[in-house]
Design a protein around this motif. Structure first.
Motif, short mmCIF file in Angstrom:
data_model
loop_
_atom_site.label_atom_id
_atom_site.label_comp_id
_atom_site.label_asym_id
_atom_site.label_seq_id
_atom_site.Cartn_x
_atom_site.Cartn_y
_atom_site.Cartn_z
N PRO A 17 0.75 -1.08 -0.12
CA PRO A 17 0.18 -0.10 -0.03
C PRO A 17 1.03 1.25 -0.03
CG PRO A 17 -0.10 -1.11 2.04
CD PRO A 17 0.77 -1.99 1.01
N GLN A 18 0.31 2.18 -0.77
CA GLN A 18 1.14 3.69 -0.78
C GLN A 18 0.46 4.68 0.22
OE1 GLN A 18 1.01 4.77 -4.97
NE2 GLN A 18 2.49 3.40 -5.27
N ALA A 19 1.32 5.19 0.85
CA ALA A 19 0.71 6.24 1.94
C ALA A 19 0.46 7.35 0.98
CB ALA A 19 1.99 6.82 2.53
N PRO A 20 -0.84 7.90 1.31
CA PRO A 20 -1.17 9.25 0.60
C PRO A 20 -0.30 10.32 0.64
CG PRO A 20 -2.47 9.00 2.70
CD PRO A 20 -1.52 7.79 2.54
N GLU A 21 -0.31 11.22 -0.24
CA GLU A 21 0.64 12.31 -0.46
C GLU A 21 0.18 13.51 0.65
OE1 GLU A 21 0.45 13.93 -4.48
OE2 GLU A 21 1.83 12.91 -5.20
N THR A 27 0.68 20.45 -3.00
CA THR A 27 0.76 21.78 -3.34
C THR A 27 1.90 21.96 -4.15
OG1 THR A 27 -0.26 22.32 -1.23
CG2 THR A 27 0.81 24.12 -2.38
N LEU A 28 2.74 21.42 -4.06
CA LEU A 28 4.01 21.51 -4.93
C LEU A 28 3.96 21.10 -6.33
CD1 LEU A 28 7.23 20.83 -2.73
CD2 LEU A 28 6.45 23.00 -3.60
N LYS A 29 3.20 20.05 -6.18
CA LYS A 29 2.82 19.50 -7.66
C LYS A 29 1.81 20.28 -8.37
CE LYS A 29 2.14 14.85 -7.71
NZ LYS A 29 1.90 13.52 -7.72
N ASP A 30 0.92 20.86 -7.72
CA ASP A 30 -0.08 21.75 -8.49
C ASP A 30 0.90 23.22 -8.81
OD1 ASP A 30 -2.17 19.99 -7.87
OD2 ASP A 30 -2.88 21.04 -6.17
#
Length: 63
Positions: A17-21, A27-30
Protein backbone atom coordinates in the motif's frame (compact mmCIF):
# COMPACT_ATOMS: atom_id res chain seq x y z
CA UNK A 1 -12.96 -3.56 -11.53
CA UNK A 2 -14.56 -5.22 -8.63
CA UNK A 3 -12.94 -5.44 -5.21
CA UNK A 4 -12.31 -9.19 -5.43
CA UNK A 5 -10.31 -8.80 -8.63
CA UNK A 6 -8.26 -5.99 -7.11
CA UNK A 7 -7.58 -8.12 -4.04
CA UNK A 8 -6.33 -11.01 -6.21
CA UNK A 9 -4.15 -8.63 -8.22
CA UNK A 10 -2.65 -7.21 -5.03
CA UNK A 11 -1.92 -10.67 -3.68
CA UNK A 12 -0.51 -11.91 -6.98
CA UNK A 13 1.84 -8.99 -7.50
CA UNK A 14 2.65 -8.56 -3.78
CA UNK A 15 1.78 -4.89 -4.00
CA UNK A 16 2.48 -2.69 -1.02
CA UNK A 17 0.00 0.00 0.00
CA UNK A 18 1.12 3.54 -0.71
CA UNK A 19 0.82 6.31 1.82
CA UNK A 20 -1.25 9.27 0.63
CA UNK A 21 0.69 12.33 -0.48
CA UNK A 22 1.12 15.08 2.05
CA UNK A 23 -0.66 18.37 1.54
CA UNK A 24 2.69 20.05 0.86
CA UNK A 25 3.56 17.50 -1.84
CA UNK A 26 0.19 18.03 -3.57
CA UNK A 27 0.62 21.79 -3.36
CA UNK A 28 4.10 21.58 -4.87
CA UNK A 29 2.81 19.34 -7.66
CA UNK A 30 0.00 21.82 -8.42
CA UNK A 31 2.40 24.76 -8.39
CA UNK A 32 4.79 22.92 -10.70
CA UNK A 33 1.98 22.16 -13.15
CA UNK A 34 0.85 25.79 -13.10
CA UNK A 35 4.41 27.03 -13.67
CA UNK A 36 4.90 24.62 -16.56
CA UNK A 37 1.69 25.91 -18.15
CA UNK A 38 2.78 29.51 -17.75
CA UNK A 39 6.16 28.78 -19.32
CA UNK A 40 4.45 27.13 -22.29
CA UNK A 41 2.16 30.16 -22.68
CA UNK A 42 5.13 32.53 -22.52
CA UNK A 43 7.01 30.52 -25.15
CA UNK A 44 3.95 30.42 -27.41
CA UNK A 45 3.48 34.18 -27.14
CA UNK A 46 7.16 34.90 -27.76
CA UNK A 47 7.13 32.71 -30.85
CA UNK A 48 3.97 34.40 -32.07
CA UNK A 49 5.50 37.84 -31.54
CA UNK A 50 8.54 36.86 -33.64
CA UNK A 51 6.45 35.69 -36.57
CA UNK A 52 3.84 38.47 -36.73
CA UNK A 53 4.03 40.43 -39.96
CA UNK A 54 0.58 41.98 -40.03
CA UNK A 55 0.39 45.39 -38.34
CA UNK A 56 -3.07 44.80 -36.85
CA UNK A 57 -1.95 41.58 -35.16
CA UNK A 58 1.15 43.29 -33.81
CA UNK A 59 -0.94 46.08 -32.30
CA UNK A 60 -3.40 43.58 -30.77
CA UNK A 61 -0.68 41.57 -29.09
CA UNK A 62 0.83 44.70 -27.51
CA UNK A 63 -2.55 45.81 -26.07
Amino acid sequence: MDAQMLARMGAGFTLEPQAPESREARTLKDLHAARTGLIKDRTRLRNRAQTEDITVLTRQSKA
